[in-house]
Write a protein that holds these residues in place. Structure first.
Motif, PDB file in Angstrom:
ATOM      1  N   SER A  61      50.075 -12.389  36.954  1.00 43.52           N
ATOM      2  CA  SER A  61      50.703 -11.488  35.977  1.00 43.52           C
ATOM      3  C   SER A  61      51.247 -10.203  36.604  1.00 43.52           C
ATOM      4  O   SER A  61      51.440  -9.212  35.894  1.00 43.52           O
ATOM      5  N   VAL A  85      58.429   8.033  31.124  1.00 44.60           N
ATOM      6  CA  VAL A  85      59.090   8.092  32.433  1.00 44.60           C
ATOM      7  C   VAL A  85      60.274   7.144  32.507  1.00 44.60           C
ATOM      8  O   VAL A  85      61.271   7.431  33.167  1.00 44.60           O
ATOM      9  N   ARG A  98      49.607   8.367  26.937  1.00 42.08           N
ATOM     10  CA  ARG A  98      50.800   8.141  26.125  1.00 42.08           C
ATOM     11  C   ARG A  98      50.443   7.650  24.729  1.00 42.08           C
ATOM     12  O   ARG A  98      51.156   7.911  23.770  1.00 42.08           O
ATOM     13  N   GLN A 113      48.331   5.952  31.529  1.00 42.24           N
ATOM     14  CA  GLN A 113      48.854   5.017  30.533  1.00 42.24           C
ATOM     15  C   GLN A 113      48.245   5.278  29.163  1.00 42.24           C
ATOM     16  O   GLN A 113      48.913   5.169  28.139  1.00 42.24           O
ATOM     17  N   GLU A 124      59.275  -2.164  33.928  1.00 44.57           N
ATOM     18  CA  GLU A 124      59.928  -2.801  32.788  1.00 44.57           C
ATOM     19  C   GLU A 124      61.447  -2.922  32.957  1.00 44.57           C
ATOM     20  O   GLU A 124      62.105  -3.615  32.204  1.00 44.57           O
ATOM     21  N   GLN A 125      61.978  -2.233  33.988  1.00 37.80           N
ATOM     22  CA  GLN A 125      63.417  -2.363  34.266  1.00 37.80           C
ATOM     23  C   GLN A 125      63.700  -3.481  35.264  1.00 37.80           C
ATOM     24  O   GLN A 125      64.851  -3.693  35.641  1.00 37.80           O
ATOM     25  N   ASP A 168      63.633   3.143  42.746  1.00 36.46           N
ATOM     26  CA  ASP A 168      63.287   4.138  41.730  1.00 36.46           C
ATOM     27  C   ASP A 168      63.187   3.539  40.327  1.00 36.46           C
ATOM     28  O   ASP A 168      63.025   4.260  39.349  1.00 36.46           O
ATOM     29  N   HIS A 169      63.277   2.244  40.233  1.00 36.43           N
ATOM     30  CA  HIS A 169      63.167   1.603  38.924  1.00 36.43           C
ATOM     31  C   HIS A 169      61.709   1.420  38.541  1.00 36.43           C
ATOM     32  O   HIS A 169      60.840   1.288  39.393  1.00 36.43           O
ATOM     33  N   TYR A 170      61.491   1.403  37.234  1.00 33.74           N
ATOM     34  CA  TYR A 170      60.144   1.173  36.718  1.00 33.74           C
ATOM     35  C   TYR A 170      59.970  -0.317  36.428  1.00 33.74           C
ATOM     36  O   TYR A 170      60.963  -1.024  36.187  1.00 33.74           O
ATOM     37  N   LEU A 197      43.286  -2.944  45.330  1.00 30.48           N
ATOM     38  CA  LEU A 197      43.942  -2.001  46.239  1.00 30.48           C
ATOM     39  C   LEU A 197      42.933  -1.003  46.804  1.00 30.48           C
ATOM     40  O   LEU A 197      43.299  -0.067  47.502  1.00 30.48           O
ATOM     41  N   ASP A 255      50.934  -7.327  37.362  1.00 28.47           N
ATOM     42  CA  ASP A 255      50.115  -6.136  37.140  1.00 28.47           C
ATOM     43  C   ASP A 255      50.588  -4.916  37.907  1.00 28.47           C
ATOM     44  O   ASP A 255      49.778  -4.155  38.449  1.00 28.47           O
ATOM     45  N   LEU A 256      51.892  -4.697  37.929  1.00 29.13           N
ATOM     46  CA  LEU A 256      52.396  -3.430  38.467  1.00 29.13           C
ATOM     47  C   LEU A 256      51.974  -2.313  37.521  1.00 29.13           C
ATOM     48  O   LEU A 256      51.747  -2.549  36.340  1.00 29.13           O
ATOM     49  N   PHE A 257      51.872  -1.093  38.057  1.00 29.79           N
ATOM     50  CA  PHE A 257      51.514   0.042  37.209  1.00 29.79           C
ATOM     51  C   PHE A 257      52.770   0.512  36.476  1.00 29.79           C
ATOM     52  O   PHE A 257      53.716   0.993  37.097  1.00 29.79           O
ATOM     53  N   PRO A 258      52.804   0.367  35.133  1.00 35.57           N
ATOM     54  CA  PRO A 258      54.062   0.582  34.405  1.00 35.57           C
ATOM     55  C   PRO A 258      54.532   2.032  34.390  1.00 35.57           C
ATOM     56  O   PRO A 258      55.700   2.292  34.144  1.00 35.57           O
ATOM     57  N   HIS A 259      53.624   2.971  34.658  1.00 37.92           N
ATOM     58  CA  HIS A 259      53.998   4.386  34.596  1.00 37.92           C
ATOM     59  C   HIS A 259      54.525   4.898  35.934  1.00 37.92           C
ATOM     60  O   HIS A 259      54.857   6.073  36.061  1.00 37.92           O
ATOM     61  N   ALA A 273      44.060  -4.850  39.384  1.00 36.18           N
ATOM     62  CA  ALA A 273      45.026  -4.551  40.441  1.00 36.18           C
ATOM     63  C   ALA A 273      44.603  -3.303  41.214  1.00 36.18           C
ATOM     64  O   ALA A 273      44.714  -3.251  42.442  1.00 36.18           O
ATOM     65  N   ARG A 328      53.381  -3.998  47.444  1.00 38.86           N
ATOM     66  CA  ARG A 328      52.280  -3.078  47.159  1.00 38.86           C
ATOM     67  C   ARG A 328      51.000  -3.508  47.869  1.00 38.86           C
ATOM     68  O   ARG A 328      50.274  -2.678  48.426  1.00 38.86           O
ATOM     69  N   ALA A 329      50.740  -4.817  47.851  1.00 32.90           N
ATOM     70  CA  ALA A 329      49.539  -5.318  48.539  1.00 32.90           C
ATOM     71  C   ALA A 329      49.678  -5.159  50.055  1.00 32.90           C
ATOM     72  O   ALA A 329      48.730  -4.773  50.741  1.00 32.90           O
ATOM     73  N   GLN A 332      45.369  -4.233  34.881  1.00 32.40           N
ATOM     74  CA  GLN A 332      45.646  -2.969  35.556  1.00 32.40           C
ATOM     75  C   GLN A 332      44.443  -2.522  36.397  1.00 32.40           C
ATOM     76  O   GLN A 332      44.595  -2.084  37.527  1.00 32.40           O
ATOM     77  N   LEU A 357      50.978   4.370  46.055  1.00 27.37           N
ATOM     78  CA  LEU A 357      49.781   4.952  45.427  1.00 27.37           C
ATOM     79  C   LEU A 357      48.495   4.731  46.234  1.00 27.37           C
ATOM     80  O   LEU A 357      47.796   5.690  46.572  1.00 27.37           O
ATOM     81  N   ALA A 358      48.193   3.469  46.537  1.00 29.52           N
ATOM     82  CA  ALA A 358      46.907   3.198  47.194  1.00 29.52           C
ATOM     83  C   ALA A 358      46.821   3.789  48.610  1.00 29.52           C
ATOM     84  O   ALA A 358      45.816   4.418  48.943  1.00 29.52           O
ATOM     85  N   MET A 383      40.808   1.014  45.079  1.00 26.54           N
ATOM     86  CA  MET A 383      40.467   2.226  44.315  1.00 26.54           C
ATOM     87  C   MET A 383      39.073   2.089  43.716  1.00 26.54           C
ATOM     88  O   MET A 383      38.682   1.024  43.255  1.00 26.54           O
TER      89      MET A 383
END
Lengths: 246, 238
Positions: free
Chosen positions: B81, A221, A148, A145, B131-132, B127-129, A130, B83-87, A126, B145-146, A123, B96-97, A132
């Motif tokens: 892997s 969420v 939670r 994260q 894990e979906q 609009d999916h997260y 980007l 590495d998307l932000f899960p939240h 990544a 994203r990149a 995380q 985001l960036a 950050m």
């Protein structure tokens, strides 16, 4: 039966009296502020523990060892009775706030550290590619994260703090316990006064538990979005039917 | 565009990269192959500024990428892997960036994110997260994203290694599209078919050094029993 009703009336009278309402507010104020300060200081300690610099590591570990190792009551009495010998005179509230917050920070540090370190290295990687910086990564990627994971044990700590706050009665802070004791010493009615205090404690605990559940649901969420999608599907199903009926 | 000079890097006393020299020009499509432990992923992470180096340097458009974050801000990277932000939702991951690093206008970022979602064929999942989403969908969002940071150079570190075979194709297709648009790319992969198809320059690494650096078209003309030839025939056995 009459005796029981008498007690119910007595407890109710104490609970609704201005002194007890003020005492409950005092207990709540001390609990909230001490926990808030404990979380803030605990966060800094967690960062210290996770830092690359060994000086910060040792300082944080030393702090945690020190404040976790001494009974809260001893810390409280030290602040109240020993500090005046150095010319530092604080009110009962200030003493209790300082002692409880410093002690709490040691426990919160461990909770926050475990939450922060549970967020995977991938995380942070990544976030860095980007563009950050460390603060943005912490604020937008790691903390949301980690929170939670931190909320459930912090809820526990919060309820613990509510009960620990009763110790402030020994340094003359007019919290629920001291108020109940003083009321009882005037009337010798320990049953009604203490039960009145107990009910306040239990109601606060119930409220904290509800609040924790609410925050946990808010933060999930994915579940929230699934609920929303189901609702949308249900709604579109209804409108679809009405259209075909028309 | 990016120049790597005399790069060395060790981990716990083991030398991972030994004096790597490499220059990549704008528009080149470079594929790095090699056995595991050859240093190819480490090299890629160094190029993204994620690893410090022991000696040597990397410059991007003439500027030292380790000097400031800004000097490497036009280098994008996609990981094995995901590495998307899960939240965050797929859309929020993409936005985001640009929002917080570039501080661009919300509306412009939103429009670009929607364009990118369309480009990776995941508009209906915006609009999916994470894990979906399936692995292949997550990796396509990671590519979007990149790309949202408008990189000039994209690094792909084994982008399909963590995927089930049936999802590899959809991710490779998206990367193929990015390449077709003229993006300069460096891809570490074991997919030799894909490497030959999209790459115009093949780099073979082994033991922390660049062993071969050949145009993709010349791959077949390599002398038999070279290390690269042996590596390729081993791959073919699978």
């Amino acid at each position: 039966m009459e005796g029981f009703l008498e007690h119910v009336n007595g407890v109710f009278d104490y609970m609704t009296s201005q002194t007890f309402a003020a005492a409950a507010a005092n207990t709540l104020k001390l609990t909230l502020l001490a926990q808030l300060l404990g979380v803030a200081l605990g966060f800094l300690l967690a960062l210290g523990k996770m830092s690359k610099w060994s000086v910060l590591n040792s300082a944080a570990n030393g702090y945690i060892w020190f404040f976790r190792g001494i009974p809260v009551l001893v810390q409280l009495i030290f602040v109240f009775n020993a500090l005046p010998q150095f010319g530092i005179r604080l009110s009962g509230f200030e003493c209790a706030l300082i002692a409880l917050a410093l002690n709490e920070a040691a426990y919160m540090a461990e909770i926050i550290r475990s939450g922060l370190s549970a967020v995977s290295k991938g995380q942070k990687r990544a976030a860095h590619v980007l563009g950050m910086n460390n603060w943005q990564t912490m604020r937008h990627v790691v903390l949301p994260q980690a929170v939670r994971l931190i909320v459930p044990p912090t809820g526990n700590q919060f309820i613990g703090m509510l009960k620990t706050s009763a110790m402030a009665s020994v340094v003359g802070y007019m919290d629920l316990l001291l108020t109940a004791q003083q009321a009882a010493s005037a009337t010798f009615n320990y049953v009604d006064t203490l039960i009145a205090a107990v009910i306040y404690y239990l109601v606060f605990t119930a409220l904290f538990t509800l609040l924790q559940g609410y925050i946990e649901r808010k933060m999930d969420v994915v579940k929230a979005s699934e609920r929303k999608q189901k609702l949308l599907i249900a709604k579109s199903g209804i409108s679809g039917e009405s259209r075909s009926a028309a | 565009m990016i120049k790597i000079e005399a790069l060395t890097k060790s981990y716990h006393g083991r030398e991972i990269l030994k004096n790597v020299n490499l220059e990549i020009k704008e528009g080149e499509r470079v594929v790095i192959i090699g056995p595991s432990g050859s240093g190819k992923s480490t090299l890629l992470r160094c190029m993204a500024g994620l690893e410090s180096v022991d000696s040597g340097g990397i410059s991007f458009e003439g500027k030292d990428i380790f000097a400031t974050r800004k000097n490497r801000s036009e280098i994008g990277m996609v990981f094995q892997s995901f590495d998307l932000f899960p939240h965050l939702s797929a859309m929020e991951n993409i936005m985001l960036a640009p929002n917080i690093v570039r501080k661009e206008k919300e509306q412009a970022v939103r429009e670009r994110a929607l364009r990118l979602l369309d480009r990776v064929h995941l508009m209906e999942h915006k609009d999916h997260y994470p894990e979906q989403l399936s692995g292949g969908q997550q990796q396509r969002i990671a590519i979007a994203r990149a790309l949202a940071m408008n990189p000039k150079l994209m690094l792909f570190d084994e982008p399909t290694s963590a995927l089930d075979p049936e999802m590899t194709g959809e991710v490779l297709d998206v990367i193929g599209d990015v390449v077709k648009d003229g993006m300069t790319v460096v891809i570490v992969t074991h997919e030799m078919g894909f490497a030959r198809r999209v790459g115009d320059r093949i780099i073979f690494m082994d033991g922390g050094i660049v062993v071969e650096d050949v145009p993709a078209a010349k791959l077949a003309e390599l002398p038999k029993h070279s290390r690269l030839d042996q590596f390729l025939s081993q791959l073919n056995h699978f």
